[in-house]
Structure formats: C-alpha cells, structure tokens
Design a protein around this motif. Structure first.
Motif, mmCIF file in Angstrom:
data_model
loop_
_atom_site.group_PDB
_atom_site.id
_atom_site.type_symbol
_atom_site.label_atom_id
_atom_site.label_comp_id
_atom_site.label_asym_id
_atom_site.label_seq_id
_atom_site.Cartn_x
_atom_site.Cartn_y
_atom_site.Cartn_z
ATOM 1 N N ARG A 4 30.531 -53.601 4.483
ATOM 2 C CA ARG A 4 31.888 -53.659 3.962
ATOM 3 C C ARG A 4 31.921 -53.409 2.457
ATOM 4 O O ARG A 4 31.149 -54.002 1.706
ATOM 5 C CB ARG A 4 32.503 -55.015 4.293
ATOM 6 N N TYR A 19 39.991 -51.244 0.899
ATOM 7 C CA TYR A 19 38.854 -51.624 1.746
ATOM 8 C C TYR A 19 38.309 -50.426 2.521
ATOM 9 O O TYR A 19 39.065 -49.593 3.011
ATOM 10 C CB TYR A 19 39.339 -52.697 2.721
ATOM 11 N N HIS A 113 36.501 -63.071 -2.520
ATOM 12 C CA HIS A 113 36.984 -63.868 -1.385
ATOM 13 C C HIS A 113 37.210 -63.034 -0.129
ATOM 14 O O HIS A 113 37.746 -63.537 0.849
ATOM 15 C CB HIS A 113 38.295 -64.562 -1.774
ATOM 16 N N GLN A 114 36.796 -61.763 -0.144
ATOM 17 C CA GLN A 114 37.073 -60.886 0.988
ATOM 18 C C GLN A 114 35.833 -60.502 1.788
ATOM 19 O O GLN A 114 35.875 -59.572 2.584
ATOM 20 C CB GLN A 114 37.792 -59.624 0.492
ATOM 21 N N ASP A 115 34.735 -61.205 1.604
ATOM 22 C CA ASP A 115 33.513 -60.961 2.377
ATOM 23 C C ASP A 115 33.067 -59.502 2.291
ATOM 24 O O ASP A 115 32.727 -58.873 3.300
ATOM 25 C CB ASP A 115 33.718 -61.386 3.829
ATOM 26 N N GLN A 117 30.516 -56.475 0.447
ATOM 27 C CA GLN A 117 29.152 -56.390 -0.060
ATOM 28 C C GLN A 117 29.031 -55.494 -1.294
ATOM 29 O O GLN A 117 28.248 -55.777 -2.182
ATOM 30 C CB GLN A 117 28.236 -55.884 1.061
ATOM 31 N N GLU A 133 27.452 -59.464 -3.922
ATOM 32 C CA GLU A 133 26.723 -60.665 -3.546
ATOM 33 C C GLU A 133 26.305 -61.459 -4.774
ATOM 34 O O GLU A 133 26.045 -62.649 -4.689
ATOM 35 C CB GLU A 133 25.500 -60.299 -2.703
#
Length: 196
Positions: A4, A19, A113-115, A117, A133
C-alpha cells in the motif's frame, strides 16, 4: 503484490495525494514513475501529477504499463518484458452501508494513520520516497535517474536525506570506438610507438 502506498504533490509544508493499492515498493514504483515522466509525459510534471493525483475519483487499484506509452522500447522491454496491463482505479468499491465510496485522500497529517507502507511525492526536483514505517520525510530521487536503476526495497535503507539505496546501477552505454581508443591510459614511462 499488495504494498500500500500513495502518490502526492507537495502542498505547503506537507503533501496531498491519492491511495494506490498494489505494487508500492520502490523497486517497482520508481522505475515506472521515472519512465512515465521521461516518456509518456515528456517531462511535464504538471500533466503527470494531474493524471496520477487528480484523475482517479476514489483511488488507484494499480498503475499499469500504459504509463510507459512513449517510453523507448528497450526500456519498456527491460522493465516489463512483454507483459501489458492497464492502470485500474478503485471506482468499483462497495461500502458496507451502501453509501458512495469517498476519495481516498492521503495528506502528511493522515498518512501515518492509514496503514500505508510507502509514499511518493512528486516535487519539481524529483520523487521524494517516504518510508512510512519509520519516517515522515524521505529521500529524493532525481527525475533524470535512469529508470533501469535497481532500487532497494528494504525500509532500513530509505532514510531522510540519506543516499538513494540502489542494488545495481544500469549498465553504461559503451562510448564510440574512437573515443575508447583515445581514452586508454598508457603505462608509466611508455611512449607511443613511432611509425617508420
């Protein structure tokens, strides 16, 4: 592979983008973006940014080989072989309550906060690669970087203001034969042969 990420434009002190679900690792995303900038978009950053950041209504499922249109065939072959696939948006999403899906916007404030990478911010001087990360800022890869460069995917190597982590550089083209012949160094004390 689901890695992602997002693609964004600079926005004041941060960025604002969209995204992207698949293939967000630097080894895949950077060659595609560099080749698209140098080929399909003919170094027009505004046109490229508009297409990638603004044109998707919800977000991108994946970025496809159509971004390589206008790229020299040798580079296309080296990057994707004979495989072709279209860019796909996430317009087919269905929400649990049946309401229309919302645009999947990513900002400097919301990215953590959107997970996600990886992030790719399209600056005038290059692509800022953000390792989400560990950091909120990233390493910049210049727009003139050869798309055939092999970039590392390990998050340990992508640090703010660090060197661009590559696993291999593209082969240099050989100079013309006459240039190679005149560029050869001579041994110490050696003199050119005299013709008689």
């Amino acid at each position: 592979m689901t890695t992602r990420s997002f693609i964004a434009r600079p926005d004041g002190a941060g960025y604002r983008g969209i995204y992207v679900h698949y293939d967000g690792a630097p080894s895949h995303r950077l060659p595609l973006l560099l080749a698209a900038y140098q080929g399909r978009f003919n170094r027009d950053l505004e046109a490229m940014t508009h297409h990638l950041v603004d044109s998707a209504t919800i977000g991108w499922d994946e970025l496809g080989s159509d971004l390589l249109n206008g790229t020299p065939p040798a580079i296309v072959e080296a990057l994707i072989g004979g495989e072709q696939w279209p860019s796909r948006t996430l317009d087919h999403l269905i929400t649990p309550d049946g309401s229309p899906p919302q645009r999947m916007t990513v900002t400097a404030d919301s990215a953590a906060h959107q997970d996600l990478q990886w992030g790719y911010v399209l600056h005038p001087h290059g692509i800022e690669v953000i390792n989400l990360e560990h950091d909120a800022d990233g390493t910049v890869v210049g727009w003139d970087t050869d798309p055939l460069t092999k970039f590392a995917d390990s998050t340990a190597y992508w640090v703010p203001d660090g060197p661009v982590p590559v696993t291999a550089l593209p082969p240099s083209p050989l100079p013309p034969i006459t240039a190679r012949a005149t560029a050869l160094p001579q041994a110490d004390g050696a003199r050119p042969a005299i013709r008689r």
